[in-house]
Design a protein around this motif. Sequence first.
Motif, PDB file in Angstrom:
ATOM      1  N   PRO A   1      52.558  68.194  42.528  1.00 53.64           N
ATOM      2  CA  PRO A   1      52.503  68.454  43.973  1.00 53.64           C
ATOM      3  C   PRO A   1      53.579  67.659  44.723  1.00 53.64           C
ATOM      4  O   PRO A   1      54.086  66.655  44.229  1.00 53.64           O
ATOM      5  N   SER A   2      53.923  68.132  45.903  1.00 55.48           N
ATOM      6  CA  SER A   2      54.813  67.374  46.767  1.00 55.48           C
ATOM      7  C   SER A   2      54.006  66.279  47.448  1.00 55.48           C
ATOM      8  O   SER A   2      52.868  66.495  47.862  1.00 55.48           O
ATOM      9  N   ARG A   3      54.604  65.103  47.543  1.00 59.61           N
ATOM     10  CA  ARG A   3      53.934  63.974  48.183  1.00 59.61           C
ATOM     11  C   ARG A   3      54.796  63.474  49.336  1.00 59.61           C
ATOM     12  O   ARG A   3      55.984  63.219  49.153  1.00 59.61           O
ATOM     13  N   THR A   4      54.178  63.350  50.502  1.00 58.86           N
ATOM     14  CA  THR A   4      54.884  62.945  51.712  1.00 58.86           C
ATOM     15  C   THR A   4      54.284  61.667  52.250  1.00 58.86           C
ATOM     16  O   THR A   4      53.060  61.514  52.318  1.00 58.86           O
ATOM     17  N   CYS A   5      55.145  60.728  52.638  1.00 60.31           N
ATOM     18  CA  CYS A   5      54.700  59.492  53.276  1.00 60.31           C
ATOM     19  C   CYS A   5      54.695  59.725  54.779  1.00 60.31           C
ATOM     20  O   CYS A   5      55.752  59.785  55.407  1.00 60.31           O
ATOM     21  N   VAL A   6      53.515  59.896  55.366  1.00 61.20           N
ATOM     22  CA  VAL A   6      53.405  60.190  56.793  1.00 61.20           C
ATOM     23  C   VAL A   6      53.171  58.897  57.569  1.00 61.20           C
ATOM     24  O   VAL A   6      52.693  57.893  57.020  1.00 61.20           O
ATOM     25  N   PHE A   7      53.507  58.941  58.837  1.00 62.21           N
ATOM     26  CA  PHE A   7      53.487  57.753  59.691  1.00 62.21           C
ATOM     27  C   PHE A   7      52.649  58.050  60.928  1.00 62.21           C
ATOM     28  O   PHE A   7      52.884  59.035  61.627  1.00 62.21           O
ATOM     29  N   ASP A   8      51.672  57.195  61.199  1.00 70.87           N
ATOM     30  CA  ASP A   8      50.857  57.307  62.401  1.00 70.87           C
ATOM     31  C   ASP A   8      51.473  56.385  63.461  1.00 70.87           C
ATOM     32  O   ASP A   8      51.325  55.167  63.417  1.00 70.87           O
ATOM     33  N   PHE A   9      52.167  57.005  64.423  1.00 73.65           N
ATOM     34  CA  PHE A   9      52.869  56.200  65.431  1.00 73.65           C
ATOM     35  C   PHE A   9      52.082  56.127  66.743  1.00 73.65           C
ATOM     36  O   PHE A   9      52.647  55.886  67.817  1.00 73.65           O
TER      37      PHE A   9
END
Length: 601
Positions: free
Chosen positions: A94-102
Amino acid sequence: MATTKFDQNDVTVSGGLGVSSERGRATVAFSYFRRTELTADERDFSRGKSISIQGSPGTYYDLTNLSAPRFADPGCMNAQDSMVVSAPSAGATPSRTCVFDFRKYVSLFGNLNRTNMFANAEYDLTPHTTVFAEVLASRMRADGISSPSYPLPQLPIVPANHVDNPFGRPVLFLGRPLGSANGPVRNAATDDTMRLVSGVKGDFEGVASGSFMESWGWELFGSWGVSRYSQLIQDNLREPLQTALNSCSNPADLSRCFNPFYSAIDGTGTPNSQAVINSFSGTYVFATEHTLHTYNAGLNGQLFKLPGGDVGMAVGGELRREWRTTQADHDAELERYGFLIGSRDARAQRNVYSGYLEVLWPFLRGLEVQTAVRVEHYDDIDTTTPSPFAGVTLTPADLVGRERVTPWLRKLQLRGSVTQAFRAPTVYQSTPGYSIIPTQLTVAGGALRFIPVQSFGNPNLNPERALVASTGLSWQPIDALLLDSEFWSYGYRDRIVLENAQQAVTSDESLLASGQRDPRVVRDATNNIERVRVQLQNFAGSITTRGLDFGATLNLGAATLRGVSEAWGALSLGFQGTYTLTYDFPRAQAGERIIPNTTPT
């Protein structure tokens, strides 16, 4: 206080003073407003609404195989305000994305200080001539927090020989250079406005006594206004950032190296010095100045009598001169910013010549007809726009005699009007320049990304036009109750709209499969969207909307109820509403609507 939690407040201080003499009058007033900052992190309703797929640490694409699943920074889960999100891909991995809660870096309200001052004065030179002047001044200062750095729509490359590259091959960096470990930045805005009006007015009673001009009034005045607005926004410089990423191949000299990975934070990799961060950090400075001069002349008075009263007329003209200038810093001129990209210096100006004529026709007592026309000529689009108006007001009780009408119908008034209205393009809309605004768009796979949208003006725009018709009534069946109702219809043509950037991206992605492209979408060599170019256009087709306004007001007090003392004051209760019956526009102009768990048809 502005909130019930007592953690954000507004303060307003205002005052005024007036003086008068036998021949002169003057007033002055001021107000001061201060608002304190409130961040999204201080309210629960904003939770989960500020998630970006471009975080720090970031996400990476294999530059040697762009179709492979993307992968998150190995330290993503250890970073503050970051998390890994997985999504299915074409392969087994799977694709893995590092998301950011700003969320903690978003201001719901920023700090704001605003001061206003207004003064006016008039003086009677003679019993029939008065000079007057007024001045308005406003000063605004505002600032608010923003995320440690903006995302990078044009993805930089981390070379394979970067000493901290854990992947051993060149990768595209989907993210932002700095994250929570670096703390927020603060952006600011200022606005200063000044407006001066000066003129003279009077009547002809002293020089035209005994003629029909005796009751006529006249007025000559001019206004001069200027507004200066500026913004200072922290952003990354694209080329210096790429240079810093390319300066990490020699372990013996990493003084100019930027490490985008979480290893720069946890101590396992090259730390980022403040000098390196400063090398690709910039301040986007954007300033605009808008100057408007107007010169007006007008006459008004009565022409002759009709059974319902005097025929009144007003006639006049206006010259409007307008300038707008925009200035940006050197880096913005060269479009070097990573997120905001930049803008060009611009200057636009135009003259508008206008005239108007209004006539009130009281044909009978209880029957009035209003007619008017206004004509404006814009020299920047070489267009003349007329705007005719006709209206009628009917009071049945006055028309047939109040004594012949039952009391509860004596305060019934019927009205109707029709006008051909217009709105010309603004001086910047008709100028062939552009502005760039980062906009959150949906790209392939359903991901949301900030993409620079370059919006161009259009010197070939036509004014917007609208045919507006309405009919309604006001009725006061008893002194305490007032009823209002109005049916309205608006038919718009040539609406000025900006091409839809999301439609351009969707169109381009659907054409890619057949080897074609939408020319409005600009992609780099890796097929990443760099920007979307859209232009202001006149809307093809017409928009029609119809509806009903209604309301009622109940006034309770000494003026409407017998036996009630004025000492009790008055109570007013009411409601207003609007019901839209139709809103029709061409199907071709509708955007796509995606309904979850359904198959598009």
